[in-house]
Design a protein around this motif. Structure first.
Motif, PDB file in Angstrom:
ATOM      1  N   GLN A 140       0.843  -1.192   0.000  1.00 50.82           N
ATOM      2  CA  GLN A 140       0.000   0.000   0.000  1.00 50.82           C
ATOM      3  C   GLN A 140       0.877   1.240   0.000  1.00 50.82           C
ATOM      4  OE1 GLN A 140      -2.428  -0.332   3.543  1.00 50.82           O
ATOM      5  NE2 GLN A 140      -3.991  -1.499   2.474  1.00 50.82           N
ATOM      6  N   ASN A 141       0.600   2.144  -0.878  1.00 50.14           N
ATOM      7  CA  ASN A 141       1.299   3.435  -0.920  1.00 50.14           C
ATOM      8  C   ASN A 141       2.816   3.277  -0.927  1.00 50.14           C
ATOM      9  OD1 ASN A 141      -1.240   4.780  -0.769  1.00 50.14           O
ATOM     10  ND2 ASN A 141      -1.229   4.474   1.445  1.00 50.14           N
ATOM     11  N   GLY A 142       3.314   2.326  -1.694  1.00 53.85           N
ATOM     12  CA  GLY A 142       4.752   2.164  -1.863  1.00 53.85           C
ATOM     13  C   GLY A 142       5.461   1.384  -0.769  1.00 53.85           C
ATOM     14  N   ALA A 143       4.692   0.758   0.134  1.00 57.75           N
ATOM     15  CA  ALA A 143       5.319  -0.001   1.221  1.00 57.75           C
ATOM     16  C   ALA A 143       4.488  -1.237   1.559  1.00 57.75           C
ATOM     17  CB  ALA A 143       5.453   0.871   2.463  1.00 57.75           C
ATOM     18  N   TRP A 144       5.162  -2.256   2.046  1.00 59.55           N
ATOM     19  CA  TRP A 144       4.479  -3.460   2.507  1.00 59.55           C
ATOM     20  C   TRP A 144       3.906  -3.194   3.889  1.00 59.55           C
ATOM     21  CZ3 TRP A 144       3.189  -7.386  -0.477  1.00 59.55           C
ATOM     22  CH2 TRP A 144       3.901  -7.591  -1.659  1.00 59.55           C
ATOM     23  N   LYS A 145       2.638  -3.541   4.075  1.00 59.53           N
ATOM     24  CA  LYS A 145       1.947  -3.340   5.345  1.00 59.53           C
ATOM     25  C   LYS A 145       1.382  -4.676   5.817  1.00 59.53           C
ATOM     26  CE  LYS A 145       2.502   1.119   5.467  1.00 59.53           C
ATOM     27  NZ  LYS A 145       3.096   1.847   6.569  1.00 59.53           N
ATOM     28  N   PHE A 146       1.369  -4.857   7.107  1.00 62.09           N
ATOM     29  CA  PHE A 146       0.972  -6.110   7.754  1.00 62.09           C
ATOM     30  C   PHE A 146      -0.517  -6.099   8.077  1.00 62.09           C
ATOM     31  CE2 PHE A 146       0.531  -8.871  11.486  1.00 62.09           C
ATOM     32  CZ  PHE A 146       1.244  -9.976  11.091  1.00 62.09           C
ATOM     33  N   GLU A 147      -1.151  -7.227   7.856  1.00 64.07           N
ATOM     34  CA  GLU A 147      -2.552  -7.370   8.245  1.00 64.07           C
ATOM     35  C   GLU A 147      -2.668  -8.598   9.138  1.00 64.07           C
ATOM     36  OE1 GLU A 147      -5.760  -5.955   5.722  1.00 64.07           O
ATOM     37  OE2 GLU A 147      -6.386  -8.050   5.638  1.00 64.07           O
ATOM     38  N   PRO A 148      -2.985  -8.394  10.426  1.00 70.65           N
ATOM     39  CA  PRO A 148      -3.152  -9.550  11.315  1.00 70.65           C
ATOM     40  C   PRO A 148      -4.217 -10.499  10.770  1.00 70.65           C
ATOM     41  CG  PRO A 148      -3.100  -7.500  12.562  1.00 70.65           C
ATOM     42  CD  PRO A 148      -3.191  -7.129  11.100  1.00 70.65           C
ATOM     43  N   ASP A 149      -4.176 -11.728  11.248  1.00 70.74           N
ATOM     44  CA  ASP A 149      -5.144 -12.713  10.742  1.00 70.74           C
ATOM     45  C   ASP A 149      -6.565 -12.272  11.101  1.00 70.74           C
ATOM     46  OD1 ASP A 149      -6.133 -14.324  13.244  1.00 70.74           O
ATOM     47  OD2 ASP A 149      -3.950 -14.186  13.473  1.00 70.74           O
ATOM     48  N   PRO A 150      -7.567 -12.760  10.364  1.00 72.78           N
ATOM     49  CA  PRO A 150      -8.956 -12.316  10.567  1.00 72.78           C
ATOM     50  C   PRO A 150      -9.468 -12.516  11.999  1.00 72.78           C
ATOM     51  CG  PRO A 150      -8.769 -13.481   8.486  1.00 72.78           C
ATOM     52  CD  PRO A 150      -7.454 -13.641   9.193  1.00 72.78           C
ATOM     53  N   ALA A 151      -9.078 -13.606  12.653  1.00 71.65           N
ATOM     54  CA  ALA A 151      -9.536 -13.846  14.023  1.00 71.65           C
ATOM     55  C   ALA A 151      -8.999 -12.769  14.967  1.00 71.65           C
ATOM     56  CB  ALA A 151      -9.103 -15.230  14.494  1.00 71.65           C
ATOM     57  N   ALA A 152      -7.754 -12.377  14.782  1.00 75.05           N
ATOM     58  CA  ALA A 152      -7.173 -11.322  15.619  1.00 75.05           C
ATOM     59  C   ALA A 152      -7.886  -9.996  15.372  1.00 75.05           C
ATOM     60  CB  ALA A 152      -5.682 -11.190  15.346  1.00 75.05           C
ATOM     61  N   LEU A 153      -8.156  -9.681  14.122  1.00 81.61           N
ATOM     62  CA  LEU A 153      -8.847  -8.426  13.819  1.00 81.61           C
ATOM     63  C   LEU A 153     -10.250  -8.408  14.434  1.00 81.61           C
ATOM     64  CD1 LEU A 153      -7.757  -7.703  10.145  1.00 81.61           C
ATOM     65  CD2 LEU A 153      -7.065  -6.499  12.220  1.00 81.61           C
ATOM     66  N   THR A 154     -10.928  -9.541  14.395  1.00 81.09           N
ATOM     67  CA  THR A 154     -12.253  -9.628  15.005  1.00 81.09           C
ATOM     68  C   THR A 154     -12.144  -9.390  16.503  1.00 81.09           C
ATOM     69  OG1 THR A 154     -13.044 -11.143  13.303  1.00 81.09           O
ATOM     70  CG2 THR A 154     -14.243 -11.147  15.391  1.00 81.09           C
ATOM     71  N   ALA A 155     -11.165 -10.005  17.143  1.00 83.46           N
ATOM     72  CA  ALA A 155     -10.976  -9.801  18.592  1.00 83.46           C
ATOM     73  C   ALA A 155     -10.671  -8.338  18.892  1.00 83.46           C
ATOM     74  CB  ALA A 155      -9.840 -10.699  19.100  1.00 83.46           C
ATOM     75  N   TYR A 156      -9.816  -7.715  18.104  1.00 86.82           N
ATOM     76  CA  TYR A 156      -9.486  -6.300  18.327  1.00 86.82           C
ATOM     77  C   TYR A 156     -10.732  -5.433  18.204  1.00 86.82           C
ATOM     78  CZ  TYR A 156      -4.565  -7.684  17.879  1.00 86.82           C
ATOM     79  OH  TYR A 156      -3.348  -8.270  18.054  1.00 86.82           O
ATOM     80  N   ARG A 157     -11.581  -5.738  17.213  1.00 86.00           N
ATOM     81  CA  ARG A 157     -12.828  -4.955  17.050  1.00 86.00           C
ATOM     82  C   ARG A 157     -13.716  -5.059  18.287  1.00 86.00           C
ATOM     83  NH1 ARG A 157     -12.416  -6.961  11.612  1.00 86.00           N
ATOM     84  NH2 ARG A 157     -12.123  -5.220  10.192  1.00 86.00           N
ATOM     85  N   GLN A 158     -13.621  -6.185  18.976  1.00 84.18           N
ATOM     86  CA  GLN A 158     -14.432  -6.417  20.186  1.00 84.18           C
ATOM     87  C   GLN A 158     -13.663  -6.017  21.448  1.00 84.18           C
ATOM     88  OE1 GLN A 158     -15.284 -10.585  19.761  1.00 84.18           O
ATOM     89  NE2 GLN A 158     -16.746 -10.236  18.102  1.00 84.18           N
ATOM     90  N   ASN A 159     -12.501  -5.376  21.282  1.00 83.82           N
ATOM     91  CA  ASN A 159     -11.649  -4.953  22.381  1.00 83.82           C
ATOM     92  C   ASN A 159     -11.253  -6.145  23.272  1.00 83.82           C
ATOM     93  OD1 ASN A 159     -10.189  -2.856  23.548  1.00 83.82           O
ATOM     94  ND2 ASN A 159     -11.706  -2.609  25.179  1.00 83.82           N
ATOM     95  N   LYS A 160     -10.894  -7.241  22.599  1.00 79.56           N
ATOM     96  CA  LYS A 160     -10.475  -8.460  23.303  1.00 79.56           C
ATOM     97  C   LYS A 160      -9.101  -8.878  22.788  1.00 79.56           C
ATOM     98  CE  LYS A 160     -15.149 -10.302  23.793  1.00 79.56           C
ATOM     99  NZ  LYS A 160     -16.040 -11.401  23.416  1.00 79.56           N
ATOM    100  N   CYS A 161      -8.388  -9.605  23.616  1.00 80.32           N
ATOM    101  CA  CYS A 161      -7.100 -10.175  23.191  1.00 80.32           C
ATOM    102  C   CYS A 161      -7.371 -11.343  22.251  1.00 80.32           C
ATOM    103  CB  CYS A 161      -6.305 -10.659  24.393  1.00 80.32           C
ATOM    104  SG  CYS A 161      -5.771  -9.346  25.503  1.00 80.32           S
ATOM    105  N   PRO A 162      -6.588 -11.435  21.197  1.00 80.19           N
ATOM    106  CA  PRO A 162      -6.793 -12.567  20.274  1.00 80.19           C
ATOM    107  C   PRO A 162      -6.310 -13.879  20.884  1.00 80.19           C
ATOM    108  CG  PRO A 162      -5.085 -11.071  19.444  1.00 80.19           C
ATOM    109  CD  PRO A 162      -5.608 -10.507  20.727  1.00 80.19           C
TER     110      PRO A 162
END
Length: 162
Positions: A140-162
């Motif tokens: 993205q925008n000239g650099a590699w960016k990290f995307e945590p796995d979907p389960a971790a992102l779901t936990a973060y959205r719920q303000n929980k530890c993955p």
């Protein structure tokens, strides 16, 4: 013809000599702009290859291992950042003891020019056995960016530890 040539030569040479002399006298007199002697830095895009994708993932994992939560979040994709704000992530992940420990990238599989799958293992700080994981890095925008796995992102959205 000689006269025309001399006039032309003077018309070219005199401004060059005067501008060079002015530049030298400014520097010698201490009147030069301090920023003018600094090197010019060009920001270039990272290469779109598997090795650069791996380096980006390793940087995120190094940040996590060192407790640099803000540094890890800064290297996330725009999509991942939208799951949880930086301050909320820092507050949450500091309580997630499972995030601490050592990470090791075990494989990189390019999906296309702008996406790669990263396989990794995580050995928690408690020293229990290593657990495998998988994440994505996106260009993205000239650099590699990290995307945590979907389960971790779901936990973060719920303000929980993955």
């Amino acid at each position: 013809m000689t006269r025309t040539f001399r006039g032309l030569a003077l018309a070219i040479a005199v401004p060059l000599v005067l501008s060079a002399a002015a530049a030298c006298s400014d520097k010698q007199g201490g009147k030069a702009d301090p920023a003018s002697d600094r090197p010019t830095v060009e920001v270039t895009a990272q290469p779109q290859d598997a090795q650069s994708a791996q380096v980006a993932a390793e940087q995120v994992f190094d940040n996590l291992s060192e407790g640099d939560w803000a540094g890890a979040w800064d290297l996330w994709t725009d999509e991942a950042k939208s799951a949880i704000g930086k301050d909320a992530y820092i507050d949450l992940v500091a309580t997630c003891t499972g995030q601490q420990g050592q990470y090791q990238v075990t494989g990189v599989t390019p999906v296309n020019d702008s996406t790669a799958t990263i396989k990794w293992t995580h050995t928690p700080a408690a020293g229990t056995s290593a657990a495998p994981g998988q994440s994505t890095v996106k260009y993205q925008n000239g650099a590699w960016k990290f995307e945590p796995d979907p389960a971790a992102l779901t936990a973060y959205r719920q303000n929980k530890c993955p």
